[in-house]
Scaffold this motif. Structure first.
Motif, PDB file in Angstrom:
ATOM      1  N   GLY B  47       0.827  -1.204   0.000  1.00  0.00           N
ATOM      2  CA  GLY B  47       0.000   0.000   0.000  1.00  0.00           C
ATOM      3  C   GLY B  47       0.864   1.258   0.000  1.00  0.00           C
ATOM      4  O   GLY B  47       2.049   1.199   0.344  1.00  0.00           O
ATOM      5  N   ARG B  48       0.263   2.389  -0.407  1.00  0.00           N
ATOM      6  CA  ARG B  48       1.015   3.646  -0.418  1.00  0.00           C
ATOM      7  C   ARG B  48       1.442   4.037   0.999  1.00  0.00           C
ATOM      8  O   ARG B  48       2.517   4.587   1.198  1.00  0.00           O
ATOM      9  CB  ARG B  48       0.194   4.774  -1.052  1.00  0.00           C
ATOM     10  CG  ARG B  48      -0.039   4.553  -2.544  1.00  0.00           C
ATOM     11  CD  ARG B  48      -0.861   5.675  -3.128  1.00  0.00           C
ATOM     12  NE  ARG B  48      -0.104   6.926  -3.163  1.00  0.00           N
ATOM     13  CZ  ARG B  48      -0.595   8.126  -2.930  1.00  0.00           C
ATOM     14  NH1 ARG B  48      -1.868   8.267  -2.620  1.00  0.00           N
ATOM     15  NH2 ARG B  48       0.160   9.200  -2.996  1.00  0.00           N
ATOM     16  N   VAL B  49       0.568   3.728   1.979  1.00  0.00           N
ATOM     17  CA  VAL B  49       0.884   4.093   3.360  1.00  0.00           C
ATOM     18  C   VAL B  49       2.148   3.353   3.821  1.00  0.00           C
ATOM     19  O   VAL B  49       3.046   3.934   4.443  1.00  0.00           O
ATOM     20  CB  VAL B  49      -0.315   3.795   4.290  1.00  0.00           C
ATOM     21  CG1 VAL B  49       0.066   3.991   5.757  1.00  0.00           C
ATOM     22  CG2 VAL B  49      -1.500   4.680   3.915  1.00  0.00           C
ATOM     23  N   THR B  50       2.224   2.071   3.478  1.00  0.00           N
ATOM     24  CA  THR B  50       3.419   1.275   3.810  1.00  0.00           C
ATOM     25  C   THR B  50       4.652   1.880   3.154  1.00  0.00           C
ATOM     26  O   THR B  50       5.704   2.045   3.774  1.00  0.00           O
ATOM     27  CB  THR B  50       3.235  -0.180   3.324  1.00  0.00           C
ATOM     28  OG1 THR B  50       2.060  -0.704   3.918  1.00  0.00           O
ATOM     29  CG2 THR B  50       4.431  -1.044   3.701  1.00  0.00           C
ATOM     30  N   LEU B  51       4.498   2.215   1.847  1.00  0.00           N
ATOM     31  CA  LEU B  51       5.636   2.789   1.124  1.00  0.00           C
ATOM     32  C   LEU B  51       6.096   4.081   1.799  1.00  0.00           C
ATOM     33  O   LEU B  51       7.280   4.249   2.095  1.00  0.00           O
ATOM     34  CB  LEU B  51       5.271   3.038  -0.346  1.00  0.00           C
ATOM     35  CG  LEU B  51       6.448   3.430  -1.246  1.00  0.00           C
ATOM     36  CD1 LEU B  51       6.203   2.976  -2.680  1.00  0.00           C
ATOM     37  CD2 LEU B  51       6.727   4.926  -1.226  1.00  0.00           C
ATOM     38  N   TYR B  52       5.122   4.976   2.074  1.00  0.00           N
ATOM     39  CA  TYR B  52       5.489   6.259   2.688  1.00  0.00           C
ATOM     40  C   TYR B  52       6.049   6.071   4.098  1.00  0.00           C
ATOM     41  O   TYR B  52       6.805   6.921   4.584  1.00  0.00           O
ATOM     42  CB  TYR B  52       4.288   7.220   2.695  1.00  0.00           C
ATOM     43  CG  TYR B  52       4.081   7.911   1.357  1.00  0.00           C
ATOM     44  CD1 TYR B  52       5.067   8.761   0.829  1.00  0.00           C
ATOM     45  CD2 TYR B  52       2.923   7.727   0.613  1.00  0.00           C
ATOM     46  CE1 TYR B  52       4.888   9.392  -0.395  1.00  0.00           C
ATOM     47  CE2 TYR B  52       2.734   8.356  -0.612  1.00  0.00           C
ATOM     48  CZ  TYR B  52       3.726   9.190  -1.105  1.00  0.00           C
ATOM     49  OH  TYR B  52       3.559   9.814  -2.313  1.00  0.00           O
ATOM     50  N   GLY B  53       5.699   4.949   4.754  1.00  0.00           N
ATOM     51  CA  GLY B  53       6.270   4.647   6.066  1.00  0.00           C
ATOM     52  C   GLY B  53       7.784   4.446   5.971  1.00  0.00           C
ATOM     53  O   GLY B  53       8.533   4.797   6.883  1.00  0.00           O
TER      54      GLY B  53
END
Lengths: 195, 195
Positions: B47-53
């Motif tokens: 997910g994008r959230v994981t990536l941005y994490g």
């Protein structure tokens, strides 16, 4: 009635805007295949509304830029005498048209994501064929190596033209030096070594 | 406490995600230097959230991808014996590392708009210098032509590696054929012709 309001003047203005927009599109797309319509409008010195008046979509603008750059390239290619010694012909081809071919390649890259493949092939077929024919004739006549496929030799020419254009854009290569470096390199690359 | 909840497992998952994201970033940027974070997250299957994490900005992701691809390339280059006959060394260099160098070049293009120039130069300096040294030594020892500047000979190698990688991506060239075509072409291009 003021002079600027005549329909003849309006048509001349429109033609001039189209020229400016297409020139700017070719320049911007050469630097960045994903250049936006706003960037192109700004580089052309026209408003986005004016641009969209002539080209309703980014794809339409890219198609028009590709048609323009290919027809410029064709005009140059047609004026050349590519008969006779293939090595001399290749040198003439490179030195007369390197910048145009490089511009066309850059717009082609942009077009690859914007236009259907059939349309690109159709527009690009005639100039590509001219280069391809020269390379095949050179192989048949023994002027160019035939241990590597003609399609690869064509790719080598395109990659070096495009690469040199990028080097010039990035300040790594003097534009005036490019044609000589490209022809010396391509002619050597087309010669079978003893390696 | 479930097995997946241990902090050791969480760290292993995080490392695996970072690997997947960097691999996907390199692949996506090789195809399109302007690939978006969403595209990269999708290709990585996270997910994008994981990536941005892991990577708070697109620039941070590109920098990490560049560091990764350059260190892969350095590991390959370091394992090679580039002493001895420069023509043999160049062939070994191309055939062992062409895909890595091509991947690095594609990420470098993306990095050119995302990172400050000094940072790119710093990351890229060591592998670029290794290639540059080989080319200069080859010129000094008379193995490579010296009528064209070393900087241009280096560019020719980069353009053909990058171009061949693009040809493979576009289905115009078989990946298995690429190393031989590139070395045959570059070695001939580095030889002064009688033209």
């Amino acid at each position: 009635m003021s002079r600027s309001a005549t329909s003849q003047d309006r048509r001349a203005d429109a033609r001039q805007n189209v020229e400016k927009i297409l020139d700017a599109a070719i320049t911007c797309l050469s630097r960045n295949a994903d250049a936006s319509v706003s960037e192109i409008a700004q580089a052309a010195g026209v408003g986005r509304v004016t641009l969209y008046g002539h080209f309703p979509t980014r794809d339409a603008l890219i198609e028009a830029a590709l048609v323009r750059v290919i027809s410029e390239g064709e005009a140059v290619l047609e004026s050349l005498d590519l008969a006779g010694d293939p090595r001399r012909a290749l040198r003439v081809l490179i030195e007369s048209s390197w910048l145009l071919i490089a511009r066309a390649s850059a717009v082609l890259v942009a077009a690859q994501t914007a236009l259907p493949p059939g349309r690109i092939h159709q527009l690009h077929a005639e100039p590509a064929q001219r280069v391809d024919e020269l390379i095949r004739r050179g192989q048949t006549e023994g002027a160019f190596r035939d241990d590597l496929p003609a399609t690869w030799l064509t790719s080598v020419l395109h990659h070096l033209l495009k690469g040199a254009a990028l080097d010039v854009a990035n300040g790594l290569l003097e534009q005036a030096d490019a044609p000589r470096l490209i022809s010396e390199t391509v002619l050597a690359a087309y010669t079978r070594g003893d390696t």
